[in-house]
Design an enzyme around this catalytic site. Structure first.
Site, mmCIF file in Angstrom:
data_model
loop_
_atom_site.group_PDB
_atom_site.id
_atom_site.type_symbol
_atom_site.label_atom_id
_atom_site.label_comp_id
_atom_site.label_asym_id
_atom_site.label_seq_id
_atom_site.Cartn_x
_atom_site.Cartn_y
_atom_site.Cartn_z
ATOM 1 N N HIS A 123 11.688 19.427 -1.055
ATOM 2 C CA HIS A 123 11.203 20.682 -1.627
ATOM 3 C C HIS A 123 12.129 21.814 -1.226
ATOM 4 O O HIS A 123 12.680 21.821 -0.132
ATOM 5 C CB HIS A 123 9.767 20.982 -1.158
ATOM 6 C CG HIS A 123 9.077 22.013 -1.983
ATOM 7 N ND1 HIS A 123 9.270 23.362 -1.792
ATOM 8 C CD2 HIS A 123 8.214 21.892 -3.026
ATOM 9 C CE1 HIS A 123 8.539 24.026 -2.671
ATOM 10 N NE2 HIS A 123 7.896 23.169 -3.438
ATOM 11 N N ASP A 163 4.353 16.800 -6.349
ATOM 12 C CA ASP A 163 4.524 16.162 -7.660
ATOM 13 C C ASP A 163 4.323 14.648 -7.617
ATOM 14 O O ASP A 163 3.949 14.042 -8.626
ATOM 15 C CB ASP A 163 5.928 16.447 -8.211
ATOM 16 C CG ASP A 163 6.173 17.919 -8.434
ATOM 17 O OD1 ASP A 163 5.337 18.555 -9.100
ATOM 18 O OD2 ASP A 163 7.196 18.432 -7.942
#
Length: 372
Positions: free
Chosen positions: A258, A309
């Site tokens: 991320h 995700d």
């Protein structure tokens, strides 16, 4: 020192809406873990983001009534969705264009008072799930299903999408996914929405700007590509070999790492838990088991752990959501955060107008065209 390229770590505004600090995410002062542990419903979180405090029972009831009153879309909007569903367009393009049309058909779209903006916010928040479910069904050759005012946000969306009342577990999973994706500080689409809002444009233009930004593959679409990867692995047959082949080719493995979180994404574990509960003892368990194997392999090979995700892909699939519209679900949730930022920007507005650093040639002299 903050990077100019991509504006990494640069502070662009003050906000009371959300914060990311010490690998924790909070909404208006409430840790996301606290909201998850107490099973906060999405309607509560929308109210929190827009008003910066949790609603009382009466406030929540009134807020929910306003949302439910605005679930339905007009025949004109439905007809526009039908036309677009036949054109093989990108789903995010359909959402972007339809949200823009909501502004066209709202005769009060140009009003800028606090009350008018709030009413427009309610309408956008309430109608976007109906737009998405209508589009999803029409493109499959199915008839749209009218919203039910007796159902909450998450339950109503799943009902309109799948044509049946969802189970309590499915409602919980949808609520959790919506809450976890609702807001995430100054990401690309939120920043784009604030830039648009700073020009004093209408809220429909601001949300359309955000949707257009989310459409870009560097921002949205990661969980769609995660599920595509899981499908490929299922056909390939061996997780370890598949991942090694991709890594050797310098390909990115979606759903890992991320831009902001340096260690663990605080949202990921809740979706992992929901993926496990939803798939347990069902035909969908293969997707959870494949995901766990990928997670273990990526930890061993690259010391990377999943982000929000990764397991959301399995959750959405089990809820009956086609992978091609996963990013629409992201938008359906994130519009709550976009609107919060639009409202905050407009309350204490100053035009966002940064400068650029010129790196080109200087002091060149004009040469007449016949001498070039």
């Amino acid at each position: 020192m903050a990077e100019t390229n991509g504006l990494k770590d640069m502070i662009a505004c003050d906000t009371r809406i959300s914060a990311i600090k010490d690998n924790k995410l909070s909404y208006a002062g409430y840790d996301i873990a606290d909201l998850m542990d107490n099973k906060a419903r999405f309607e509560e979180v929308i109210y929190l983001l827009w008003n910066l405090h949790l609603p009382t029972a009466i406030e929540l009831k009134q807020f929910e009534e306003k949302l439910r009153k605005n679930y339905a879309i007009s025949d004109a909007i439905e007809q526009c969705i039908l036309i677009q569903s036949r054109q093989h367009l990108h789903p995010m393009s359909v959402l972007r264009s339809t949200v823009s049309l909501l502004g066209v058909y709202n005769l009060k779209a140009e009003e800028r008072s606090v009350e008018a903006t709030y009413d427009q916010s309610i309408q956008l928040m309430a109608k976007i799930p109906t737009i998405i479910a209508t589009f999803a069904r029409l493109r499959q050759g199915l008839s749209p299903i009218a919203p039910r005012k007796d159902l909450g946000f998450a339950a109503n969306f799943l009902y309109m999408l799948n044509g049946r009342l969802p189970s309590e577990l499915e409602i919980l999973a949808m609520n959790r996914a919506l809450v976890l994706h609702a807001e995430h500080e100054l990401n690309a689409s939120t920043f784009a929405a604030r830039v648009c809002a700073s020009t004093l444009s209408d809220i429909y233009s601001c949300v359309t700007t955000a949707i257009g930004t989310l459409k870009g593959p560097l921002h949205g679409g990661a969980n769609e590509r995660v599920f595509d990867m899981l499908r490929e692995i299922r056909e390939y047959g061996d997780v370890d070999s598949y991942l090694q082949e991709k890594l050797n080719s310098k390909e990115k493995i979606m759903g890992f790492g991320h831009r902001v979180y340096q260690t663990q994404d605080p949202r990921e574990k809740y979706l992992r838990e929901m993926a496990r509960e939803l798939t347990k003892g069902t035909e969908h368990d293969i997707w959870y088991q494949l995901s766990k194997k990928v997670e273990i392999c990526m930890k061993q090979k690259k010391n990377l752990i999943p982000n929000v995700d990764f397991y959301s892909a399995t959750v959405y699939h089990v809820l009956g959501i086609d992978s091609s519209i996963f990013t629409l679900i992201f938008a359906m949730s994130r519009v709550s955060g976009w609107i919060a930022h639009i409202q905050e920007q407009q309350k204490n507005n100053k035009l966002i107008r940064p400068r650029s650093h010129y790196t080109g040639m200087r002091k060149l002299r004009y040469i007449p065209i016949e001498r070039r």
